[in-house]
Write an enzyme that holds these catalytic residues in place. Structure first.
Site, PDB file in Angstrom:
ATOM      1  N   GLY A 140       0.709  -1.387  -0.159  1.00 28.29           N
ATOM      2  CA  GLY A 140       0.127  -0.429  -0.204  1.00 28.29           C
ATOM      3  C   GLY A 140       0.850   1.297   0.162  1.00 28.29           C
ATOM      4  O   GLY A 140       0.845   2.265  -0.714  1.00 28.29           O
ATOM      5  N   ARG A 184     -12.285 -49.525 -12.972  1.00 30.89           N
ATOM      6  CA  ARG A 184     -12.837 -49.193 -12.086  1.00 30.89           C
ATOM      7  C   ARG A 184     -13.962 -50.212 -12.850  1.00 30.89           C
ATOM      8  O   ARG A 184     -15.440 -50.109 -11.841  1.00 30.89           O
ATOM      9  CB  ARG A 184     -12.851 -47.394 -12.774  1.00 30.89           C
ATOM     10  CG  ARG A 184     -12.186 -47.120 -12.657  1.00 30.89           C
ATOM     11  CD  ARG A 184     -11.425 -45.365 -12.768  1.00 30.89           C
ATOM     12  NE  ARG A 184     -12.845 -44.922 -12.803  1.00 30.89           N
ATOM     13  CZ  ARG A 184     -14.041 -44.158 -13.054  1.00 30.89           C
ATOM     14  NH1 ARG A 184     -14.295 -44.392 -14.537  1.00 30.89           N
ATOM     15  NH2 ARG A 184     -14.743 -44.193 -12.839  1.00 30.89           N
ATOM     16  N   HIS A 186      -0.337 -16.361 -11.734  1.00 26.77           N
ATOM     17  CA  HIS A 186       0.641 -16.027 -11.831  1.00 26.77           C
ATOM     18  C   HIS A 186       1.506 -16.989 -11.008  1.00 26.77           C
ATOM     19  O   HIS A 186       2.898 -17.017 -11.054  1.00 26.77           O
ATOM     20  CB  HIS A 186       1.179 -14.300 -12.325  1.00 26.77           C
ATOM     21  CG  HIS A 186       2.354 -13.958 -11.968  1.00 26.77           C
ATOM     22  ND1 HIS A 186       3.209 -14.553 -11.003  1.00 26.77           N
ATOM     23  CD2 HIS A 186       2.689 -13.306 -12.615  1.00 26.77           C
ATOM     24  CE1 HIS A 186       3.766 -12.911 -10.472  1.00 26.77           C
ATOM     25  NE2 HIS A 186       3.533 -12.657 -12.052  1.00 26.77           N
ATOM     26  N   ASN A 187       1.180 -17.052  -9.912  1.00 26.55           N
ATOM     27  CA  ASN A 187       1.672 -17.042  -8.904  1.00 26.55           C
ATOM     28  C   ASN A 187       1.868 -18.518  -8.921  1.00 26.55           C
ATOM     29  O   ASN A 187       3.433 -19.278  -8.215  1.00 26.55           O
ATOM     30  CB  ASN A 187       1.385 -16.851  -7.060  1.00 26.55           C
ATOM     31  CG  ASN A 187       0.855 -15.219  -7.265  1.00 26.55           C
ATOM     32  OD1 ASN A 187       1.874 -14.686  -8.127  1.00 26.55           O
ATOM     33  ND2 ASN A 187       1.131 -14.611  -5.708  1.00 26.55           N
ATOM     34  N   SER A 239       1.765  -7.544  -9.322  1.00 22.25           N
ATOM     35  CA  SER A 239       3.037  -8.135  -9.144  1.00 22.25           C
ATOM     36  C   SER A 239       4.156  -7.471  -9.153  1.00 22.25           C
ATOM     37  O   SER A 239       3.845  -6.578 -10.006  1.00 22.25           O
ATOM     38  CB  SER A 239       3.458  -9.263  -9.985  1.00 22.25           C
ATOM     39  OG  SER A 239       4.366 -10.302  -9.594  1.00 22.25           O
ATOM     40  N   LYS A 244      -3.723 -13.720 -11.608  1.00 15.39           N
ATOM     41  CA  LYS A 244      -2.475 -13.297  -9.911  1.00 15.39           C
ATOM     42  C   LYS A 244      -3.153 -15.397  -9.994  1.00 15.39           C
ATOM     43  O   LYS A 244      -1.446 -15.190  -9.588  1.00 15.39           O
ATOM     44  CB  LYS A 244      -2.979 -12.423  -9.333  1.00 15.39           C
ATOM     45  CG  LYS A 244      -2.189 -12.523  -8.892  1.00 15.39           C
ATOM     46  CD  LYS A 244      -0.519 -12.133  -9.164  1.00 15.39           C
ATOM     47  CE  LYS A 244       0.454 -11.282  -8.544  1.00 15.39           C
ATOM     48  NZ  LYS A 244       0.158 -11.609  -6.953  1.00 15.39           N
ATOM     49  N   VAL A 282      -5.218  -4.130   1.768  1.00 10.12           N
ATOM     50  CA  VAL A 282      -5.536  -5.483   2.921  1.00 10.12           C
ATOM     51  C   VAL A 282      -5.170  -6.527   2.945  1.00 10.12           C
ATOM     52  O   VAL A 282      -5.595  -7.514   1.840  1.00 10.12           O
ATOM     53  CB  VAL A 282      -7.114  -4.606   4.282  1.00 10.12           C
ATOM     54  CG1 VAL A 282      -7.146  -3.818   4.125  1.00 10.12           C
ATOM     55  CG2 VAL A 282      -8.502  -5.214   2.986  1.00 10.12           C
ATOM     56  N   GLU A 311       4.913 -19.045 -10.908  1.00 12.09           N
ATOM     57  CA  GLU A 311       6.693 -18.973 -10.072  1.00 12.09           C
ATOM     58  C   GLU A 311       7.241 -19.509  -9.043  1.00 12.09           C
ATOM     59  O   GLU A 311       7.917 -19.986  -8.687  1.00 12.09           O
ATOM     60  CB  GLU A 311       5.632 -17.623  -9.021  1.00 12.09           C
ATOM     61  CG  GLU A 311       7.006 -16.837  -8.182  1.00 12.09           C
ATOM     62  CD  GLU A 311       6.069 -15.687  -7.277  1.00 12.09           C
ATOM     63  OE1 GLU A 311       6.537 -15.864  -6.537  1.00 12.09           O
ATOM     64  OE2 GLU A 311       5.637 -14.454  -7.905  1.00 12.09           O
TER      65      GLU A 311
END
Length: 628
Positions: free
Chosen positions: A176, A603, A353-354, A295, A350, A241, A357
Site C-alpha cells: 500500500g 474401475r 501467475h503465482n 505482481s 494472478k 488489506v 512463480e
C-alpha cells in the site's frame, strides 16, 4: 499535472456558460468544441439534419489532437456534446490520466425551452430530440443538474475537482505504501488511509505522508468517513488489506459512506471465487468491484508492477488511467496492465501467475543444489547462473545470482537461512483449481508440496538419521546439460500454467487473451523473462505451446539433457521434484497409448463404471463381468 476538463451534455444544457465561468474562476483557457466542426457538419446541422458517427469522426479527432497539443502548455476547458461513450474514448485517447468529465444533465422539456429561445446558434431546436436519442450518460463524469444556477454549478465543480482527491488508497502495508508513492509520483492527487488502533497503529497515514516529499499534496486519514468524503465522485478506492475476511470487513465499513457507481479495487491476492461473490454482492448496492492482481513485490509496486484487473469492463475504464499510469511498461513502452476479463478473472490470472512463480523458484533451488553437489561454492554457482542470462534470463534468475553472492562475514548468508519455505495460499488455490478444471498442473503441485515437505524440519532431521545415508559419488553431468534441463522444465511449467488459464477461460466464458496476458507479464512482475516475451508472439498463433515449432525444437534439443540430469540426481539421492515431474509429464502427454486402459478396466471391475473400446467407433459404453 495539467488537465483537460471536458464539459459535456446535449445542446442547450449550458455548457458554454459554465465553461466560460469556470475558466474565468480557474484562470485557464476556454474552448468551444463547436468551433472545431468542419464546414460540412455546420451546414448539415443548419439544414436541420442530424450528424451521424461518420460526420463526427473528423470533428472528434480534431478535438483530440488539439487537446493533446494544448495540455503541454496548460490545463484548459473544452465544451463538447460527447454524447456517446465511444466519442468520449476518442476525445481522451492519449490523455487517459489527464481528463476530467463534467456532465450537465437535464430533461428534454427543460432543455427544449432553452434551445428554442436561442438565436445565436447554428443548430435548430428540432435536432435536440436526435441528441437525446443517442445520449449515453457517462458514469465517469461529475453529473450536475442544470436546475442549479451557473454559480452553484461552478462552485460544485471547483469543490469536487480542485479540493478533492482523484484516487484513494486504503491500507498502508508494504504494498500500500509503495503504490501510494507510485500514484503520487505520477501526478495524481490521492487520499491515503490506515486504521487507528490505540497504542498499536496511530497516525500511520500522517507519519507516512511526512516521510516522502512526493506525498506533500496527498491527504492522510485514519477516519473512514473523512477519507471517503475527500474523494471526487465516482470514488475510486484501492483496498490493500489482507485477503480473506479482512476484505469483507473493510467493504462493510466503507459501504455506509459510499455512493452509487463508486468503485472498490481489491489489490490483494484474493481467491477468485470470493471476488466473484463480492462483485455480485456489491452490484446489489450499485457499487462496482474490481478484483486486481498486482505482481512485482515492494519494488515493483513503487517503480511499476504488472497489474491484472478483472470485473466489469465499464468500471475498469474509469480506473484505467490510474492503473495503466502506475504499471510497468513493456519493451514497446506499453503499460503492463490490461483488462483481463469479467468476474474474478483478474485474481484467477494472478493466482496462476503465482503458481508458475512457485515452479520457477523451485527449479532454481534445484539447480543450485545440483551445482553445489558438483562442488561449486555459492559464488561459483552465481557465476554459472550469470552466464545463463545470455539464453535464459529472468527476474528470478537475476535475484538468485544476487542472493548467492551475499555474504555475512566470511560466509554466505544463504547458508544461514532456515530451510523452511512458507506460502500464502495462491499455490494451494492454483492446485485446487487445476483439479477442479481437470488440468494437470503437476509442476505447480510438485513445487507446492516441496514447500510443505520443507516445513517438516524436525521430522526431516529425525528421518535423516534413520535413512540419511546417501550416494555422494560424483555427478556425471555438465553445467550446460543442467542449463538445457532447466530450459526444458521451464517450457513445461509455462505450458501447464497457460493451459489452466485457457481452460478457465473456456469453462467460465471469460474470453481471456493469452498473448496479452503474456505481454503484461514481460515487465514489472516476478515471472518476467525472455521466455515470457517469446510467448507473446507464440500465443498469437496458438494456445498450445507444445504445438509451436520453436518450442518443439528446444524441447527436442534439451530432452536428452533433462533425462540425464533427472537420472543422475535420482541415482545420487539429490531431490529434484520439479525437474523429475517435467520429464514425467512430458512422457505422459506425448504417450499415444497410456496405462489408463488398466485404470478404466479396474474401475469397471469393482464399480461397473463401464469403458469404451478402441475397436468400437460408436462410442458405446461397455461393461464386462471380469471373473467369468
Amino acid at each position: 499535472m495539467n488537465k483537460i476538463i471536458y464539459i459535456m451534455g446535449v445542446s442547450g444544457s449550458g455548457k458554454s456558460t459554465i465553461g466560460k465561468l469556470l475558466a474565468q474562476d480557474l484562470k485557464i483557457p476556454y474552448f468551444d468544441g463547436d468551433d472545431f466542426h468542419p464546414e460540412s457538419n455546420i451546414k448539415k446541422m443548419a439544414g436541420g439534419r442530424a450528424l451521424n458517427d461518420d460526420d463526427r469522426h473528423e470533428w472528434l479527432e480534431a478535438l483530440n489532437k488539439f487537446a493533446k497539443g494544448k495540455i503541454k502548455e496548460s490545463s484548459c476547458i473544452i465544451v463538447c456534446s460527447a454524447l456517446k461513450q465511444k466519442y468520449r474514448e476518442t476525445l481522451r485517447r492519449g490523455l487517459l490520466n489527464q481528463v476530467k468529465w463534467i456532465y450537465l444533465s437535464g430533461s428534454y422539456e427543460q432543455i427544449f425551452e432553452r434551445v428554442k429561445n436561442r438565436t445565436d446558434h447554428f443548430m435548430p431546436s428540432n435536432l435536440l430530440e436526435s441528441q437525446f436519442e443517442i445520449l449515453e450518460e457517462p458514469e465517469e463524469a461529475l453529473k450536475l443538474d442544470i436546475s442549479l444556477t451557473p454559480s452553484q454549478i461552478t462552485q460544485i465543480i471547483k469543490s469536487e475537482f480542485m479540493e478533492t482527491s482523484e484516487f484513494g488508497l486504503f491500507g498502508l502495508g508494504v504494498m500500500g505504501k509503495s503504490l501510494s508513492r507510485n500514484l503520487a509520483n505520477n501526478g495524481f492527487r490521492i487520499s491515503i488511509f490506515n486504521r487507528h488502533v490505540d497504542g498499536v497503529e496511530e497516525n500511520v497515514a500522517k507519519d507516512f505522508k511526512a516521510q516522502f516529499p512526493e506525498l506533500s499534496n496527498a491527504s492522510a486519514f485514519d477516519d473512514i468517513s473523512s477519507f471517503v468524503n475527500s474523494l471526487e465522485q465516482p470514488r475510486k478506492i484501492m483496498l490493500m488489506v489482507n485477503a480473506g475476511k479482512a476484505i469483507d470487513h473493510v467493504i462493510e465499513d466503507l459501504l455506509p459512506h459510499l455512493s452509487e457507481n463508486d468503485i472498490l479495487i481489491d489489490g490483494g491476492n484474493s481467491n477468485y471465487k470470493k471476488t466473484k461473490e463480492r462483485i455480485e454482492y456489491l452490484k446489489t448496492k450499485n457499487i462496482h468491484f474490481i478484483g486486481t492482481g498486482i505482481s512485482g513485490g515492494e519494488e515493483g509496486a513503487l517503480s511499476g508492477p504488472s497489474i491484472m484487473p478483472g470485473g466489469d469492463r465499464e468500471a475498469y475504464q474509469l480506473v484505467q488511467p490510474y492503473l495503466e499510469s502506475i504499471s510497468a511498461k513493456d519493451w514497446k513502452d506499453l503499460p503492463c496492465c490490461t483488462y483481463i476479463g469479467p468476474e474474478g478473472s483478474g485474481h484467477f490470472v494472478k493466482m496462476v501467475h503465482n503458481g508458475i512463480e512457485y515452479v520457477e523458484m523451485q527449479l532454481l533451488a534445484e539447480v543450485s543444489a545440483i551445482l553445489e553437489r558438483l562442488g561449486k561454492t555459492p559464488d561459483e554457482i552465481a557465476d554459472s547462473l550469470e552466464r545463463w542470462k545470455e539464453t535464459a534470463d529472468s527476474y528470478l534468475l537475476g535475484i538468485t545470482v544476487t542472493i548467492l553472492r551475499k555474504k555475512e562475514g566470511e560466509d554466505w548468508l544463504v547458508k544461514k537461512v532456515l530451510d523452511k519455505a512458507g506460502n500464502k495460499g495462491t499455490g494451494n488455490w492454483t492446485t485446487i483449481a487445476s483439479a477442479e478444471l481437470g488440468v494437470p498442473c503437476t509442476l505447480i503441485a510438485s513445487a507446492l508440496f516441496s514447500r510443505f515437505i520443507s516445513f517438516y524440519k524436525e521430522e526431516r532431521l529425525l528421518l535423516n538419521k534413520t535413512f540419511g545415508k546417501v550416494n555422494d559419488s560424483q555427478l556425471n553431468i555438465s553445467t550446460n546439460e543442467i542449463l538445457e534441463a532447466y530450459q526444458f522444465a521451464r517450457i513445461i511449467n509455462h505450458y501447464q500454467g497457460f493451459k489452466i488459464i485457457e481452460e478457465a477461460s473456456r469453462s467460465y466464458s471469460w474470453d481471456l487473451n493469452l498473448s496479452e496476458i503474456s505481454r503484461i507479464w514481460t515487465g514489472g512482475c516476478i515471472i518476467k523473462s525472455d521466455l515470457m516475451r517469446d510467448l507473446v508472439e507464440i500465443h498469437k498463433e496458438t494456445s498450445n505451446l507444445l504445438a509451436n515449432p520453436q518450442l518443439i525444437e528446444k524441447l527436442n534439443k534439451a530432452r536428452p539433457s533433462v533425462k540425464k540430469v533427472v537420472s543422475e540426481c535420482l541415482l545420487k539421492d539429490i531431490t529434484t521434484p520439479a525437474f523429475s515431474e517435467s520429464v514425467q509429464f512430458f512422457n505422459g502427454i506425448t504417450t499415444a497409448y497410456s496405462t489408463a486402459n488398466i485404470i478404466q478396466a479396474q474401475r469397471d471391475y469393482f464399480g461397473a463404471h463401464t469403458y469404451k473400446r478402441i475397436d468400437d467407433e460408436s462410442g458405446k459404453n461397455h461393461h464386462t463381468s471380469w471373473e467369468q
